[in-house]
Design an enzyme around this catalytic site. Structure first.
Site, PDB file in Angstrom:
ATOM      1  N   THR A 118       0.939  -1.057   0.113  1.00  0.00           N
ATOM      2  CA  THR A 118      -0.186  -0.042  -0.074  1.00  0.00           C
ATOM      3  C   THR A 118       0.910   1.254   0.022  1.00  0.00           C
ATOM      4  O   THR A 118       0.560   2.195  -0.634  1.00  0.00           O
ATOM      5  CB  THR A 118      -1.040   0.002   1.325  1.00  0.00           C
ATOM      6  OG1 THR A 118      -1.672  -1.035   1.078  1.00  0.00           O
ATOM      7  CG2 THR A 118      -1.628   1.432   1.366  1.00  0.00           C
ATOM      8  N   SER A 157      -6.872  -1.067  -6.678  1.00  0.00           N
ATOM      9  CA  SER A 157      -6.627  -1.302  -5.337  1.00  0.00           C
ATOM     10  C   SER A 157      -5.171  -1.483  -5.577  1.00  0.00           C
ATOM     11  O   SER A 157      -4.344  -1.980  -6.474  1.00  0.00           O
ATOM     12  CB  SER A 157      -7.437  -2.666  -4.684  1.00  0.00           C
ATOM     13  OG  SER A 157      -6.634  -3.084  -3.669  1.00  0.00           O
ATOM     14  N   THR A 158      -4.374  -1.361  -4.292  1.00  0.00           N
ATOM     15  CA  THR A 158      -3.280  -1.945  -3.921  1.00  0.00           C
ATOM     16  C   THR A 158      -2.841  -3.379  -4.558  1.00  0.00           C
ATOM     17  O   THR A 158      -1.910  -3.758  -5.019  1.00  0.00           O
ATOM     18  CB  THR A 158      -2.336  -1.643  -2.537  1.00  0.00           C
ATOM     19  OG1 THR A 158      -2.551  -0.460  -2.154  1.00  0.00           O
ATOM     20  CG2 THR A 158      -1.073  -2.391  -2.440  1.00  0.00           C
ATOM     21  N   ASN A 159      -3.947  -4.075  -4.208  1.00  0.00           N
ATOM     22  CA  ASN A 159      -3.977  -5.348  -4.440  1.00  0.00           C
ATOM     23  C   ASN A 159      -4.022  -6.039  -5.818  1.00  0.00           C
ATOM     24  O   ASN A 159      -3.735  -7.196  -6.138  1.00  0.00           O
ATOM     25  CB  ASN A 159      -5.096  -6.208  -3.702  1.00  0.00           C
ATOM     26  CG  ASN A 159      -5.013  -5.974  -2.244  1.00  0.00           C
ATOM     27  OD1 ASN A 159      -3.991  -5.391  -1.578  1.00  0.00           O
ATOM     28  ND2 ASN A 159      -6.119  -6.201  -1.783  1.00  0.00           N
ATOM     29  N   THR A 204      35.030 -38.184 -12.579  1.00  0.00           N
ATOM     30  CA  THR A 204      33.754 -38.654 -11.822  1.00  0.00           C
ATOM     31  C   THR A 204      34.111 -38.726 -10.314  1.00  0.00           C
ATOM     32  O   THR A 204      35.028 -39.475  -9.996  1.00  0.00           O
ATOM     33  CB  THR A 204      33.042 -39.650 -12.321  1.00  0.00           C
ATOM     34  OG1 THR A 204      33.888 -40.804 -12.427  1.00  0.00           O
ATOM     35  CG2 THR A 204      32.805 -39.243 -13.883  1.00  0.00           C
ATOM     36  N   SER A 335      46.515 -11.995  -1.615  1.00  0.00           N
ATOM     37  CA  SER A 335      47.013 -12.079  -0.178  1.00  0.00           C
ATOM     38  C   SER A 335      47.372 -10.667   0.269  1.00  0.00           C
ATOM     39  O   SER A 335      48.349 -10.171  -0.563  1.00  0.00           O
ATOM     40  CB  SER A 335      47.657 -13.283  -0.158  1.00  0.00           C
ATOM     41  OG  SER A 335      48.160 -13.327   1.198  1.00  0.00           O
ATOM     42  N   SER A 336      47.551 -10.541   1.463  1.00  0.00           N
ATOM     43  CA  SER A 336      48.132  -9.414   2.124  1.00  0.00           C
ATOM     44  C   SER A 336      49.197 -10.000   2.720  1.00  0.00           C
ATOM     45  O   SER A 336      50.184  -9.243   3.308  1.00  0.00           O
ATOM     46  CB  SER A 336      47.226  -8.706   3.390  1.00  0.00           C
ATOM     47  OG  SER A 336      46.734  -9.830   4.203  1.00  0.00           O
ATOM     48  N   LYS A 341      50.462 -14.224  -4.769  1.00  0.00           N
ATOM     49  CA  LYS A 341      49.409 -15.176  -4.822  1.00  0.00           C
ATOM     50  C   LYS A 341      48.312 -14.384  -5.499  1.00  0.00           C
ATOM     51  O   LYS A 341      48.016 -13.182  -5.186  1.00  0.00           O
ATOM     52  CB  LYS A 341      48.976 -15.464  -3.370  1.00  0.00           C
ATOM     53  CG  LYS A 341      47.892 -16.677  -3.234  1.00  0.00           C
ATOM     54  CD  LYS A 341      47.703 -16.987  -1.786  1.00  0.00           C
ATOM     55  CE  LYS A 341      46.942 -18.127  -1.835  1.00  0.00           C
ATOM     56  NZ  LYS A 341      45.439 -18.187  -2.068  1.00  0.00           N
TER      57      LYS A 341
END
Length: 485
Positions: A118, A157-159, A204, A335-336, A341
């Site tokens: 609404t 209507s909102t509906n 697999t 990586s830090s 990497k």
């Protein structure tokens, strides 16, 4: 602050602030201050105070679609003889302004909201009414000129407005995502051709199986994306059935009969979509299983994309201690702490989008189940999650293509050596030497730590020429080609 004013100094402060950049509006609850230059009104203001949930605003496609609905309704009510031409033209003008992308900042209601949508509908009614009022020379908030409920929301209507608005928005969002998926399919097909002669070991259950061409794997990825594109197109068709004309619960109360007959046709013309009216408007208002269906398709597509991402991470693992069958383009430092990497960040983000889509799908499922009797009140959270899922998989597909797929290269020599050194290739010899003899060969190869080819030659089971003919790339990986030869 507003509540304090209502409670202690209601009349005096409202009057004072109305002279200092505010106007006073009223509803069934009472009065409220609205910024004098705002195109929204009291219902929108109350909604922003009640629903500070996501700190986001309505999706632009949802704003556009509700404006299209209001435009079609004004035209239809005029044709039915219940709305004056003057008001119709003003409302159409206002709706066109919004459709063209103006006044979006006036749609300030949180997308997750109580009231079955609404607040979204009233936000639109108020903004459209005030644009129309201004267009006719009136002052914002003077609803005697154009009223949000009586005129803009006439016959609605909102509906029926809210779910229809969401469906139209979803169709457009799915259309954009389909284009992104088509690009992903094309990129995968391009790689399938590029890698068509790259032989590798198929696996697999994460164990060596039989040889496959890398191009065949990428072709399979393209096929699953193509299938999802078809399903998305089908979903768009399903979403074109709308319940406009239903008003509150599907009985059409307060809508002119002529309006009910024409509204969907006019809306189809305004949106340029082949919309159709639900055969049973009560069902069309009560039940929202279509959103569960669409959400499931979106989740399925996201899961398929994540599976592809998983495969790429595995095949590119290493670069020295993993599969290292393919190389993904380096996008950023990984990586830090570990110099040099590089991580598979694009496949990672694709999978994370899939995880989020799966969670959104669960929210959609529970919201759809929670409806009672003539209406489901939980469509706001359904649209919020569906829009996010549809948009994010489109964006994920886009970065997948341009920041990963197109830059993939194959380590063809390594994959070839892995095939020839794998015990799994004994399967290719089984039709020629029999299953039992193949088992003996594989056991000896494992015991002596030798390639299968070496055991076959040493045991004088096959000649090197015979072995090489059997290990021909296309003979091993194309159904029936050996027999055709």
């Amino acid at each position: 602050r507003s509540w304090f004013k209502y409670s202690l100094y209601k009349g005096e402060l409202l009057e004072m602030e109305a002279k200092q950049g505010y106007r006073v509006e009223h509803d069934c609850i009472g009065e409220c201050l609205i910024p004098e230059n705002a195109y929204y009104g009291i219902h929108t203001q109350r909604a922003t105070e009640n629903f500070n949930i996501t700190r986001k605003t309505t999706n632009p496609e949802m704003i556009k679609s509700v404006a299209e609905i209001k435009k079609a309704c004004a035209i239809t009510n005029f044709e039915a003889g219940v709305l004056s031409e003057k008001k119709k033209d003003a409302i159409v003008f206002a709706c066109d302004e919004i459709i063209w992308g103006r006044y979006l900042d006036q749609f300030i209601v949180d997308p997750i909201q109580g009231g079955a949508g609404t607040s979204h509908n009233m936000n639109a009614n108020e903004v459209i009414a005030n644009i129309a009022i201004e267009h006719l020379g009136g002052k914002l908030g003077d609803y005697s000129i154009v009223h949000p409920n009586d005129d803009v929301n006439m016959g609605q209507s909102t509906n029926d407005v809210y779910p229809t608005s969401g469906k139209i928005a979803l169709i457009r969002l799915l259309g954009d995502t389909i284009e992104s998926l088509k690009e992903l399919e094309s990129a995968l097909l391009q790689k399938s051709e590029e890698f068509d002669d790259v032989i590798k070991m198929g696996r697999t259950q994460m164990q060596d199986a039989i040889p496959i061409r890398l191009g065949q794997e990428f072709k399979a990825y393209a096929t699953v994306i193509a299938r999802n594109i078809k399903l998305f197109k089908t979903a768009c068709t399903v979403l074109k059935t709308v319940n406009m004309g239903a008003t509150a619960i599907g009985t059409g109360l307060n809508a002119d009969v002529s309006y009910m007959d024409k509204i969907v046709k006019n809306l189809a013309q305004v949106t340029d979509m082949e919309l159709v009216q639900a055969e049973d408007l009560i069902d069309g208002t009560q039940n929202i299983d279509v959103f569960v269906h669409v959400s499931g398709l979106v989740k399925s597509c996201a899961i398929s994309m994540s599976k592809i991402a998983n495969d790429l991470r595995l095949m590119s693992s290493g670069p020295t201690c993993g599969f290292a069958e393919i190389n993904l383009p380096a996008r950023q430092a990984g990586s830090s702490i570990m110099p040099g990497k590089v991580n598979p960040v694009i496949p990672e983000v694709v999978s994370q989008v899939a995880f989020n889509c799966a969670g959104n799908d669960f929210a959609v499922t529970m919201a759809a189940e929670a409806g009672q009797l003539e209406l489901n009140a939980f469509e706001p959270v359904i649209f919020y999650n569906l829009f996010e899922s549809v948009e994010t998989i489109g964006k994920a597909a886009n970065t997948f293509v341009h920041n990963c797929i197109l830059g993939i290269t194959a380590n063809a020599e390594r994959t070839k050596n892995m095939v020839h050194n794998s015990y799994g290739i004994v399967t290719a010899f089984a039709p020629h030497i029999g299953y039992e003899k193949s088992v003996e060969v594989i056991h000896k190869a494992i015991e002596q730590n030798l390639p299968v080819k070496a055991v076959l030659i040493a045991e004088k089971i096959m000649t090197e020429e015979e072995i090489d003919n059997i290990l021909d790339v296309f003979s091993m990986t194309t159904p029936g080609i050996a027999k055709r030869k």
